[in-house]
Scaffold this motif. Structure first.
Motif, PDB file in Angstrom:
ATOM      1  N   VAL A 126       2.018   0.344   1.637  1.00 12.97           N
ATOM      2  CA  VAL A 126       3.473   0.433   1.700  1.00 12.97           C
ATOM      3  C   VAL A 126       3.832   1.745   0.989  1.00 12.97           C
ATOM      4  O   VAL A 126       4.664   2.450   1.641  1.00 12.97           O
ATOM      5  CB  VAL A 126       4.023  -0.965   1.506  1.00 12.97           C
ATOM      6  N   ALA A 127       3.500   1.609  -0.221  1.00 16.78           N
ATOM      7  CA  ALA A 127       4.143   2.605  -0.959  1.00 16.78           C
ATOM      8  C   ALA A 127       3.539   3.987  -0.873  1.00 16.78           C
ATOM      9  O   ALA A 127       4.611   4.899  -0.802  1.00 16.78           O
ATOM     10  CB  ALA A 127       3.516   2.333  -2.489  1.00 16.78           C
ATOM     11  N   THR A 161       3.402   4.822   2.305  1.00 20.16           N
ATOM     12  CA  THR A 161       4.053   5.375   3.534  1.00 20.16           C
ATOM     13  C   THR A 161       5.430   5.941   2.974  1.00 20.16           C
ATOM     14  O   THR A 161       5.957   6.908   3.427  1.00 20.16           O
ATOM     15  CB  THR A 161       4.176   4.059   4.494  1.00 20.16           C
ATOM     16  N   ILE A 162       5.872   5.163   2.010  1.00 17.38           N
ATOM     17  CA  ILE A 162       7.407   5.571   1.439  1.00 17.38           C
ATOM     18  C   ILE A 162       7.406   6.680   0.818  1.00 17.38           C
ATOM     19  O   ILE A 162       8.043   7.808   0.992  1.00 17.38           O
ATOM     20  CB  ILE A 162       7.870   4.395   0.365  1.00 17.38           C
ATOM     21  N   VAL A 163       6.295   7.309   0.004  1.00 14.43           N
ATOM     22  CA  VAL A 163       6.103   8.206  -0.712  1.00 14.43           C
ATOM     23  C   VAL A 163       5.818   9.427   0.323  1.00 14.43           C
ATOM     24  O   VAL A 163       6.313  10.364   0.415  1.00 14.43           O
ATOM     25  CB  VAL A 163       4.729   8.226  -1.686  1.00 14.43           C
ATOM     26  N   LEU A 207       7.116   9.677   3.235  1.00 14.24           N
ATOM     27  CA  LEU A 207       8.647   9.826   3.694  1.00 14.24           C
ATOM     28  C   LEU A 207       9.075  10.705   2.680  1.00 14.24           C
ATOM     29  O   LEU A 207       9.914  11.677   3.151  1.00 14.24           O
ATOM     30  CB  LEU A 207       9.389   8.658   3.796  1.00 14.24           C
ATOM     31  N   ALA A 208       9.187  10.274   1.388  1.00 15.81           N
ATOM     32  CA  ALA A 208       9.876  11.095   0.220  1.00 15.81           C
ATOM     33  C   ALA A 208       9.303  12.486   0.392  1.00 15.81           C
ATOM     34  O   ALA A 208      10.214  13.506   0.080  1.00 15.81           O
ATOM     35  CB  ALA A 208       9.563  10.463  -0.979  1.00 15.81           C
TER      36      ALA A 208
END
Lengths: 353, 299
Positions: free
Chosen positions: A142-143, A145-147, A149-150
């Motif tokens: 999950v982390a 994926t968020i990174v 996006l960042a």
């Protein structure tokens, strides 16, 4: 069956098999491309070029997502970097005087030929991928994926705000248009074969194993982080290549092309086709490119049986989202499922015998 | 002095808003492992229902606030029922992509049914005034954001620690199967978690509308991206982590606004994310996150 076992135990046989498999998978693309090249009007050729760019992006996305099973929502950053890379390096000086006269590092007075520009742009993509991959491969799903996006937001914001180099929100024009449909088709085939070779290589196999069962894979001595990094960089390079080809056929690019819209489109294509296989990536692009074009023609307001429908902005977005949601609910493995095209064909013929 | 205090208040207010939204994400994630990308669209539904109510003649700001919170809670529960229940036991990536799909659908529905352009909503503008304390002028909205977020978080903590359902939610985040064996209904726990998450989003929606005075289809999207980042810095799924991460994000942003020269102001978002990614290099599991035993529950 005994033939298959023999083949996989011999490295050369396995290599040849996935090479042939990749070529079989790219056949529909080649046939479609040739038909369009020979028979279709110019407008459709232009659409097809866009679809081929999407195809390369989706195959690149599959290399990371399909093997590591981590959602990547930042891949269009690499597409954008590839496109801007060649735009900055290969645009003729006369054009640069108009668009980026104050570019730093001497880029304003630099004009390279298309091939070396492309190589340098790929190098830039590779460096960014290596740096970001170092971070992303360490994180849990999950982390990561968020990174990713960042990363997309960081790159987009640099495109928008570093106006001296990237021309900001305005379109960057004047890139030499050197790529046509034949080049695009050739590159698509190369990329499809490459993705297939990676999937069947020991790296791909180990990465898929670690995605299915991290503990079992770690117990077998598989270094999942390193493999995630390898697939991340390869995936980024393929996406970067797509950006380069886009810039070389369109001649004009702007930052918003490489933002969320591209993520939505390509992600929906990969999910619909099935992200476990390269065949899935190809299928998804073909089905959704045709479908989206149809929806876009309704979106702009059509006349059916004498009644003029209003403009329906957002219809294609709704359709994309619905495709993703329905696929995830009813068929998470997508249209193609677990098997590649050549595997399906050989199963079919074996049964027929 | 005045300037420093003002920036401190800014940071606290931004941080409070990020914490609210991040908490909403963490409540849902901790229970069912769903990365709810559609959270921003819950904020959107809330805002658009106030817009529609105002267009139909609603004038009372208090009713509008209540409506915003109720609409958001309802929307969250409805999203769960329609889209997330079919993928409840699927791998995390499946849920994440489903939520991403829902987010695209709802955002485009706003575009299709209402308008792609921002629509003005003035009903909550009264919340945004200047208050004067002796020599200081402060924005009433920022003070309210801070107080309301604090109270909400307090209420959430009380609920999670004192009520049966709250206990069930906390237990479910550790081991859902055992909670169900104790006779608690899975659907009720999950629906409550979504309602809480929605209500938090509704409060955030009120503040957004009061500040901007308009609604647009992508209203909540960028805010939720930041909330996700807050969750990641705090440790994904940890509730205290989400609150701390949100506050930290607020301080980093305001710090950058102060430190960056005017002409580089556009790089604020980029730099914020760079700082956060750099933090993750040193603590991949987040500030308050724990290393998860991958055998029990995969993340």
């Amino acid at each position: 069956m005994s033939q298959a076992i023999e083949d996989t135990t011999r490295p050369n046989g396995a290599l040849a098999r996935s090479l042939v498999g990749g070529l079989v998978t790219s056949l529909p693309v080649l046939v479609g491309g040739l038909l369009i090249l020979n028979f279709a009007p110019t407008y459709y050729t232009f659409l097809a070029l866009g679809a081929f760019v999407n195809l390369i992006v989706v195959v690149g996305l599959q290399v990371f997502m399909g093997n590591s099973n981590i959602a990547n929502l930042g891949h269009s950053a690499f597409v954008g970097l590839g496109a801007y890379g060649v735009a900055i390096l290969s645009t003729p000086l006369a054009m640069k005087k108009l668009s980026i006269p104050n570019a730093p590092f001497g880029f304003a007075t630099l004009e390279l030929d298309p091939v070396s520009s492309a190589l340098l742009a790929l190098l830039a993509v590779g460096i960014l991928a290596l740096v970001s991959g170092k971070v992303i491969s360490r994180l849990s799903g999950v982390a990561a994926t968020i990174v990713s996006l960042a990363l997309l937001i960081i790159v987009h914001s640099v495109f928008l705000n570093w106006t001296d180099l990237f021309k900001g929100n305005q379109a960057f024009f004047g890139i030499p248009k050197v790529v046509g449909l034949p080049w695009m088709m050739a590159m698509s085939v190369v990329v499809i074969v490459l993705a297939r070779l990676f999937k069947d290589s020991h790296w791909g196999l180990q990465l898929r194993a670690s995605a299915q069962s991290p503990q079992a894979a770690a117990a077998l001595g598989i270094d999942a982080r390193r493999l995630r990094l390898v697939s991340w960089v390869l995936s980024a390079l393929i996406c970067g290549l797509a950006g380069i080809l886009y810039a070389y056929f369109a001649g004009t690019i702007s930052p918003k092309l490489f933002y969320f819209q591209m993520i939505f489109n390509t992600l929906a294509m990969l999910i619909l086709g099935g992200m476990a296989t390269v065949t899935g990536a190809v299928t998804g692009v073909i089905v959704l490119s045709v479908g989206l074009e149809f929806i876009r023609s309704i979106e702009s307001g059509v006349t059916i049986a004498g009644i003029q429908l209003p403009q329906l902005l957002g219809l294609s977005g709704v359709a994309l989202g619905v495709v993703i949601v329905l696929c995830m609910a009813f068929r998470p493995s997508g249209i193609s499922g677990r098997y590649e095209l050549d595997e399906l064909l050989s199963r079919f013929f074996r049964r027929a015998k | 002095m005045d300037y420093a205090l003002q920036q401190l208040l800014n940071a606290l207010a931004f941080g409070a808003e990020y914490s609210l939204v991040a908490l909403g994400l963490a409540v849902v994630f901790s229970i069912m492992g769903l990365v709810n990308f559609a959270h921003g669209e819950i904020i959107g539904v809330s805002a658009y229902s106030v817009f529609l109510a105002a267009a139909l003649g609603l004038t009372s700001p208090i009713v509008a606030v209540l409506l915003a919170i109720a609409a958001a809670a309802l929307a969250a529960v409805a999203f769960e029922r329609v889209a997330f229940r079919p993928v409840r036991y699927a791998p995390t990536t499946t849920g994440l992509l489903t939520a991403f799909g829902v987010s695209i659908v709802v955002q485009n529905l706003f575009m299709l049914l209402i308008s792609p352009k921002p629509q003005s909503v003035s009903i909550l503008n009264g919340l945004n005034q200047m208050w004067f304390f002796g020599p200081f002028a402060v924005s009433s909205l920022q003070v309210m954001e801070l107080i309301v977020s604090g109270l909400t978080i307090l209420a959430l903590v009380l609920f999670l620690n004192r009520s049966t359902l709250g206990l069930a939610i906390r237990a479910a985040s550790r081991d859902f199967a055992t909670v169900r064996l104790m006779g608690i209904r899975a659907n009720r726990v999950i629906a409550t978690a979504f309602a809480i998450s929605g209500a938090l989003a509704g409060i955030a929606a009120v503040f957004i509308m009061a500040r901007r005075g308009s609604v647009s289809p992508d209203l909540g999207f960028s805010l939720v991206l930041k909330a996700f980042v807050a969750c990641v810095i705090g440790g994904f799924g940890s509730l205290p982590g989400a609150a701390v991460g949100g506050m930290l994000l607020g301080f980093i942003e305001v710090g950058l606004l102060v430190a960056l020269p005017q002409e580089y102001g556009g790089f604020k978002d980029a730099l914020t994310y760079v700082i956060i990614v750099a933090l993750l290099v040193y603590r991949p599991e987040g500030l308050l996150g724990q290393r998860v035993e991958l055998g029990d529950k995969e993340i």
